[in-house]
Design an enzyme around this catalytic site. Structure first.
Site, PDB file in Angstrom:
ATOM      1  N   GLY A 111       0.804  -1.214   0.000  1.00 15.09           N
ATOM      2  CA  GLY A 111       0.000   0.000   0.000  1.00 15.09           C
ATOM      3  C   GLY A 111       0.835   1.260   0.000  1.00 15.09           C
ATOM      4  O   GLY A 111       1.355   1.667   1.048  1.00 15.09           O
ATOM      5  N   THR A 113       0.057   3.963  -2.891  1.00 16.13           N
ATOM      6  CA  THR A 113      -0.680   4.996  -3.629  1.00 16.13           C
ATOM      7  C   THR A 113      -1.771   5.634  -2.779  1.00 16.13           C
ATOM      8  O   THR A 113      -2.498   4.934  -2.073  1.00 16.13           O
ATOM      9  CB  THR A 113      -1.321   4.393  -4.895  1.00 16.13           C
ATOM     10  OG1 THR A 113      -0.331   3.647  -5.600  1.00 16.13           O
ATOM     11  CG2 THR A 113      -1.887   5.476  -5.797  1.00 16.13           C
ATOM     12  N   GLU A 229       9.412  -3.643  -8.434  1.00 20.32           N
ATOM     13  CA  GLU A 229       8.050  -3.442  -8.928  1.00 20.32           C
ATOM     14  C   GLU A 229       8.066  -3.024 -10.396  1.00 20.32           C
ATOM     15  O   GLU A 229       7.280  -3.532 -11.209  1.00 20.32           O
ATOM     16  CB  GLU A 229       7.351  -2.383  -8.083  1.00 20.32           C
ATOM     17  CG  GLU A 229       5.914  -2.107  -8.503  1.00 20.32           C
ATOM     18  CD  GLU A 229       5.282  -1.000  -7.670  1.00 20.32           C
ATOM     19  OE1 GLU A 229       4.085  -1.120  -7.356  1.00 20.32           O
ATOM     20  OE2 GLU A 229       5.979  -0.006  -7.363  1.00 20.32           O
TER      21      GLU A 229
END
Length: 373
Positions: A111, A113, A229
């Site tokens: 988490g 964003t 990522e």
């Protein structure tokens, strides 16, 4: 160029993907991939992983994507969360999480964003402050994948530096059923197995050992997860592009008009050849980024990972578009399974960072141009 071990891994994962196919049950595919050791190829052997790196994990995601059954949570659970915990976690955190992330029996979401921060990690407003031996978290997150199936979420918050008073990013493991930690599904047009959620953290109380790493490390720990990522998002896009292109090439070979396969016409053949070239070039940059990251060159990997993600996103969108166009009306039917990729392909242009922000990064970090923001 793939090593012999990488070739063997590609072939094995491709075979698993082929067995499951486009309409794969992602839950069963995840379980099967975990049992075969593919989910944790990047995690340390001491904790049940394969002892490899992002180079190996990106092969797993790319080949599953090329078979039509990509696992988006590979980007999140072993690549981001597993990497961060392996590099910065306590022994207890590693023992608790890494073997389960490696065999797929536990998942972790990520988490970062927020509704008002966009791609600007410096504007994150989720805050954490000490309360005795505990931490108290408050804030909101949005577009967080797989929270409903994850056992915990690695939350990026900000704590106050006691010396400067400035806020710096820190990472916290928040178990799914923690009081004050709630989720709301986001109604998406995108039809994906992994759902998106908005999260609310309302006075979420966590023990001291929920903090991952050093609270003073700041961006170092955060980007240890963000570079993988980007590399894995590139793998996701390359796999999808390869799948679409293979469908189009097969159709162009078999489909005949006026007794000639349509693939014999340059108007069909050349755009497919260009799509293949773009995918291969993006793959080379992804492999470079993965090698740099696995070698410990975080700065070099940051530049290459952003370039790989940009190139792969562009190549994927173009490949999917050309594949649909090659099939004509059939490209929009459920039978051929390409139309849904039109929306899915754009994810790689948008997430986890937009192509415009990557161009900003390259223009001022690589080229030395002044910042525009």
């Amino acid at each position: 160029m793939d090593t012999e071990d990488h070739k063997a891994l590609r072939e094995a994962v491709a075979a698993l993907g082929k067995r499951h196919g486009r309409t794969a049950d992602t839950t069963q595919l995840w379980a099967d991939a975990g049992k075969l050791g593919y989910l944790g190829v990047n995690l340390p052997e001491a904790y049940g992983g394969g002892g490899g790196g992002i180079s190996e994990l990106s092969i797993v995601l790319e080949e599953l994507g090329a078979a039509g059954c990509p696992l988006l949570m590979l980007v999140v659970s072993p690549a981001i969360c597993g990497t961060v915990i392996a590099r910065f976690g306590t022994d207890a955190q590693k023992q608790h999480w890494l073997p389960a992330l490696a065999d797929g029996t536990r998942l972790m979401a990520f988490g970062i964003t927020e509704p008002d921060a966009g791609s600007n990690s410096h504007r994150i407003t989720t805050t954490a402050h000490r309360d005795g031996d505990n931490w108290i978290l408050n804030g909101r997150k949005v577009f967080i994948s797989g929270v409903d199936i994850a056992d915990a979420t690695l939350i990026v918050g900000r704590t106050e530096d006691a010396r400067t008073g400035r806020l710096k990013p820190c990472l916290f493991i928040v178990p799914r059923d923690t009081p004050g930690f709630t989720r709301q599904p986001i109604d998406m047009e995108l039809n994906a197995a992994e759902k998106q959620f908005e999260l609310t953290l309302d006075d979420v109380r966590l023990p001291a050992d929920a903090l991952v790493g050093d609270e003073d490390a700041g961006l170092l720990q955060l980007f240890a997860g963000l570079n993988p990522e980007r590399i894995m998002t590139a793998a996701f896009a390359i796999g999808m592009g390869r799948y679409a292109l293979a469908k189009a090439v097969e159709y162009a070979r078999d489909r005949q008009v006026w007794n000639t396969p349509i693939g014999a016409h340059q108007a069909i053949a050349h755009p497919l050849a260009q799509a293949h070239i773009d995918i291969e070039l993006a793959r080379l940059m992804m492999q470079k980024a993965a090698r740099l990251y696995d070698a410990g060159d975080d700065m070099g990997a940051g530049e290459a990972a952003n370039m790989a993600k940009y190139a792969a996103g562009e190549a994927c969108v173009k490949a999917v578009d050309q594949a649909v166009h090659t099939l004509g009306g059939n490209g929009l039917t459920r039978e051929f399974g390409l139309a849904s990729l039109i929306t899915a392909a754009r994810v790689a242009r948008i997430a986890p960072v937009s192509r415009e922000m990557i161009l900003n990064y390259v223009s001022h970090q690589t080229l030395g141009l002044p910042k525009s923001y």
